[in-house]
Design a protein around this motif. Structure first.
Motif, mmCIF file in Angstrom:
data_model
loop_
_atom_site.group_PDB
_atom_site.id
_atom_site.type_symbol
_atom_site.label_atom_id
_atom_site.label_comp_id
_atom_site.label_asym_id
_atom_site.label_seq_id
_atom_site.Cartn_x
_atom_site.Cartn_y
_atom_site.Cartn_z
ATOM 1 N N GLY A 59 0.802 -1.217 0.000
ATOM 2 C CA GLY A 59 0.000 0.000 0.000
ATOM 3 C C GLY A 59 0.837 1.271 0.000
ATOM 4 O O GLY A 59 0.303 2.379 -0.020
ATOM 5 N N LYS A 60 2.156 1.115 0.054
ATOM 6 C CA LYS A 60 3.052 2.279 0.078
ATOM 7 C C LYS A 60 4.017 2.212 -1.104
ATOM 8 O O LYS A 60 4.255 1.139 -1.637
ATOM 9 C CB LYS A 60 3.888 2.275 1.359
ATOM 10 N N PRO A 61 4.612 3.362 -1.465
ATOM 11 C CA PRO A 61 5.619 3.311 -2.539
ATOM 12 C C PRO A 61 6.867 2.565 -2.065
ATOM 13 O O PRO A 61 7.324 2.780 -0.951
ATOM 14 C CB PRO A 61 5.959 4.787 -2.789
ATOM 15 N N HIS A 62 7.373 1.669 -2.903
ATOM 16 C CA HIS A 62 8.616 0.968 -2.591
ATOM 17 C C HIS A 62 9.510 0.938 -3.807
ATOM 18 O O HIS A 62 9.027 0.824 -4.925
ATOM 19 C CB HIS A 62 8.344 -0.487 -2.189
ATOM 20 N N GLN A 63 10.825 1.000 -3.556
ATOM 21 C CA GLN A 63 11.778 0.804 -4.642
ATOM 22 C C GLN A 63 12.360 -0.592 -4.457
ATOM 23 O O GLN A 63 11.624 -1.561 -4.518
ATOM 24 C CB GLN A 63 12.823 1.922 -4.642
ATOM 25 N N LEU A 64 13.674 -0.697 -4.167
ATOM 26 C CA LEU A 64 14.257 -2.014 -3.923
ATOM 27 C C LEU A 64 14.068 -2.406 -2.457
ATOM 28 O O LEU A 64 13.819 -1.554 -1.600
ATOM 29 C CB LEU A 64 15.761 -1.976 -4.236
ATOM 30 N N CYS A 65 14.238 -3.689 -2.169
ATOM 31 C CA CYS A 65 14.293 -4.168 -0.786
ATOM 32 C C CYS A 65 15.526 -3.556 -0.125
ATOM 33 O O CYS A 65 16.498 -3.194 -0.805
ATOM 34 C CB CYS A 65 14.397 -5.689 -0.788
ATOM 35 N N SER A 66 15.537 -3.488 1.214
ATOM 36 C CA SER A 66 16.712 -2.932 1.895
ATOM 37 C C SER A 66 17.961 -3.775 1.633
ATOM 38 O O SER A 66 19.075 -3.303 1.779
ATOM 39 C CB SER A 66 16.442 -2.799 3.396
ATOM 40 N N CYS A 67 17.806 -5.031 1.177
ATOM 41 C CA CYS A 67 18.974 -5.863 0.846
ATOM 42 C C CYS A 67 19.471 -5.575 -0.569
ATOM 43 O O CYS A 67 20.451 -6.165 -1.021
ATOM 44 C CB CYS A 67 18.658 -7.347 1.012
ATOM 45 N N GLY A 68 18.778 -4.670 -1.287
ATOM 46 C CA GLY A 68 19.243 -4.271 -2.614
ATOM 47 C C GLY A 68 18.630 -5.051 -3.769
ATOM 48 O O GLY A 68 18.996 -4.842 -4.923
ATOM 49 N N SER A 69 17.696 -5.942 -3.474
ATOM 50 C CA SER A 69 17.113 -6.774 -4.535
ATOM 51 C C SER A 69 15.702 -6.324 -4.911
ATOM 52 O O SER A 69 15.044 -5.628 -4.145
ATOM 53 C CB SER A 69 17.076 -8.233 -4.082
ATOM 54 N N PRO A 70 15.244 -6.765 -6.092
ATOM 55 C CA PRO A 70 13.897 -6.403 -6.532
ATOM 56 C C PRO A 70 12.810 -7.018 -5.641
ATOM 57 O O PRO A 70 12.984 -8.097 -5.081
ATOM 58 C CB PRO A 70 13.813 -7.009 -7.941
ATOM 59 N N LEU A 71 11.691 -6.301 -5.558
ATOM 60 C CA LEU A 71 10.519 -6.794 -4.837
ATOM 61 C C LEU A 71 9.515 -7.339 -5.839
ATOM 62 O O LEU A 71 9.359 -6.790 -6.930
ATOM 63 C CB LEU A 71 9.875 -5.650 -4.045
ATOM 64 N N LEU A 72 8.835 -8.398 -5.463
ATOM 65 C CA LEU A 72 7.847 -9.013 -6.344
ATOM 66 C C LEU A 72 6.469 -8.984 -5.689
ATOM 67 O O LEU A 72 6.348 -9.153 -4.479
ATOM 68 C CB LEU A 72 8.236 -10.468 -6.634
ATOM 69 N N ALA A 73 5.428 -8.794 -6.505
ATOM 70 C CA ALA A 73 4.058 -8.756 -5.994
ATOM 71 C C ALA A 73 3.549 -10.182 -5.765
ATOM 72 O O ALA A 73 3.768 -11.065 -6.585
ATOM 73 C CB ALA A 73 3.158 -8.033 -6.996
ATOM 74 N N ARG A 74 2.898 -10.387 -4.636
ATOM 75 C CA ARG A 74 2.318 -11.697 -4.330
ATOM 76 C C ARG A 74 0.798 -11.588 -4.198
ATOM 77 O O ARG A 74 0.275 -10.541 -3.805
ATOM 78 C CB ARG A 74 2.904 -12.259 -3.031
ATOM 79 N N TYR A 75 0.116 -12.670 -4.498
ATOM 80 C CA TYR A 75 -1.348 -12.683 -4.585
ATOM 81 C C TYR A 75 -1.928 -13.812 -3.739
ATOM 82 O O TYR A 75 -1.236 -14.777 -3.402
ATOM 83 C CB TYR A 75 -1.755 -12.882 -6.055
ATOM 84 N N ASP A 76 -3.204 -13.697 -3.440
ATOM 85 C CA ASP A 76 -3.913 -14.762 -2.733
ATOM 86 C C ASP A 76 -4.315 -15.826 -3.760
ATOM 87 O O ASP A 76 -5.393 -15.776 -4.340
ATOM 88 C CB ASP A 76 -5.150 -14.186 -2.027
ATOM 89 N N LEU A 77 -3.422 -16.781 -3.945
ATOM 90 C CA LEU A 77 -3.628 -17.766 -5.016
ATOM 91 C C LEU A 77 -4.645 -18.841 -4.630
ATOM 92 O O LEU A 77 -5.250 -19.466 -5.497
ATOM 93 C CB LEU A 77 -2.284 -18.382 -5.421
ATOM 94 N N ASP A 78 -4.860 -19.027 -3.310
ATOM 95 C CA ASP A 78 -5.919 -19.970 -2.900
ATOM 96 C C ASP A 78 -7.272 -19.426 -3.325
ATOM 97 O O ASP A 78 -8.106 -20.133 -3.879
ATOM 98 C CB ASP A 78 -5.901 -20.163 -1.376
ATOM 99 N N GLN A 79 -7.444 -18.130 -3.075
ATOM 100 C CA GLN A 79 -8.680 -17.493 -3.521
ATOM 101 C C GLN A 79 -8.744 -17.520 -5.053
ATOM 102 O O GLN A 79 -9.800 -17.753 -5.646
ATOM 103 C CB GLN A 79 -8.727 -16.041 -2.994
ATOM 104 N N GLY A 80 -7.595 -17.282 -5.688
ATOM 105 C CA GLY A 80 -7.531 -17.281 -7.156
ATOM 106 C C GLY A 80 -7.990 -18.596 -7.753
ATOM 107 O O GLY A 80 -8.671 -18.623 -8.781
#
Ligand SMILES: *Cc1c(COP(=O)(O)O)cnc(C)c1O
Length: 395
Positions: A21-42
């Motif tokens: 819900g907030k703006p994010h760039q990279l993770c604090s470890c320097g790596s890309p962040l990926l979006a995750r979904y509720d796949l059980d509901q999906g």
């Protein structure tokens, strides 16, 4: 009721979880962040892909698997839903019956960058970002400029002075603030980093924000639907920053969790130019990441990415898929542009044409079987590269 099943962000390397819900760039470890979904509901709501049948044709048909909560946040211009064309004349000449071209040049702004930037700008809009910035080798700048204009946000674009002229012209036409640097996209990236820190701009560089990949992954979903519920045997993808590779690979995992496919995957082939082939070199050397490519030069501007932040994700996708990586010369790319144009009526970007050269080489080597279903990604329109391509016409 919101249909998006987006739940949170997760770091691709250290698996830390963050609030989407907030703006994010990279993770604090320097790596890309990926979006995750509720796949059980999906699995319950879209476990049967037939429910999508009567939906709109653009990429918003996959709204459950996209992070945008409400249509009012969307920056949309008709992105996605591009044709998958049977290249019958080319295929016949090569003895292949299932050679297909996914023609991404039909996207808004003439390249598949539209998919990623549509999502990045929509999400920036959703989380309240005020100004956007991007370094670009060409097409990403045009796409950001268009989508930022679409939702009324200012865009700051930094590009090498020698990008294809069409890219500079379109960015200025869309009213973006455009700056030119001597050097490459990595130099542009450094300047964007400094200016963003100084002015509080949000940096939408490849994989430095989590959502461009969400737009690009829809190419994977589309292939499945366009092939009547199957995936191709092999995918050729011209790789620069790698969002398309990483995005489709992510899409396949999601599709398996949704119950659409089993654990079989297409073999993913990264294609680069011999003038800038960091991923090919890393693949051949067996390393987990790729080192910087010095003096990068190629007419395939989108492939002139000497160092990709998501290199480890690209290499992981190639290897886990049983794929490979191929570098081809600019000379052969130029010829392939003309071959595809004259035999199929598709004026491909040099990046897309590079896939044909790579495919022919793998056919000769016996790596690829003539009976396999093969998809070449034409990632953009040749119309943006007329300086590099007008070899025989009057000056
Ligand atoms: C950016 C670009 C590429 C490279 O795409 P990535 O997903 O960043 O690897 C390929 N072709 C064209 C036309 C591009 O604009």
């Amino acid at each position: 009721m919101p249909k998006s099943l987006f739940t949170h962000l997760e770091c691709a390397r250290c698996y830390r979880e963050l609030d989407g819900g907030k703006p994010h760039q990279l993770c604090s470890c320097g790596s890309p962040l990926l979006a995750r979904y509720d796949l059980d509901q999906g699995r319950k709501t879209i476990g049967d892909p037939a429910v999508l049948r009567d939906r709109r044709r653009d990429l918003w048909r996959y709204e459950e698997m996209l992070p945008v909560r409400e249509p009012r946040f969307r920056a949309a211009l008709g992105e996605g839903g591009t044709p998958l064309i049977l290249a019958s004349r080319l295929g016949e000449r090569l003895g292949m019956s299932r050679l297909l071209i996914k023609d991404e040049s039909l996207n808004p702004t003439g390249s598949f960058k539209a998919r990623g930037l549509s999502l990045a700008v929509s999400m920036a809009n959703q989380v309240g970002v005020k100004e956007l910035a991007i370094p670009t080798a060409g097409n990403a700048g045009g796409a950001l400029a268009a989508y930022a204009a679409r939702v009324g946000l200012p865009a700051h674009i930094v590009m090498p002075r020698d990008v294809p002229r069409a890219n500079a012209v379109e960015c200025e036409a869309y009213g973006a603030d455009v700056r030119y640097v001597e050097g490459l996209i990595t130099d542009a990236g450094r300047l964007v980093g400094e200016l963003s820190a100084e002015h509080g701009w949000f940096d939408v560089s490849t994989l430095k924000e989590p959502y461009r990949i969400e737009g690009k992954k829809t190419m994977g979903y589309e292939l499945f639907e366009q092939l009547q519920g199957r995936l191709p045997d092999v995918i050729f993808y011209p790789t620069g920053g790698g969002t398309g590779m990483v995005g489709m690979w992510k899409a396949f995992d999601e599709m398996q969790s949704l119950g659409w496919i089993d654990d079989r995957r297409p073999r993913m082939v990264t294609v680069q130019s011999t003038g800038c082939a960091p991923i090919v070199r890393a693949f051949e050397e067996g390393t987990e990441t790729a080192s910087m490519w010095e003096n990068a030069q190629t007419i395939a501007a989108g492939l002139r990415v000497p160092k990709a932040i998501g290199d480890f994700l690209i290499l992981r996708a190639i290897r886990e898929s049983g794929g490979t990586a191929v570098a081809v010369t600019d000379e052969s790319i130029r010829e392939a542009v003309l071959t595809i144009a004259a035999s199929e009526g598709i004026f491909a970007a040099p990046e897309g044409a590079a896939c044909l050269v790579a495919m022919e080489r793998l056919l000769e080597q016996g790596w690829l079987d003539r009976g396999e279903t093969v998809v070449l990604f034409n990632t953009g329109s040749g119309l943006k590269y007329t300086e590099a391509l007008s070899i025989n016409s009057a000056a």
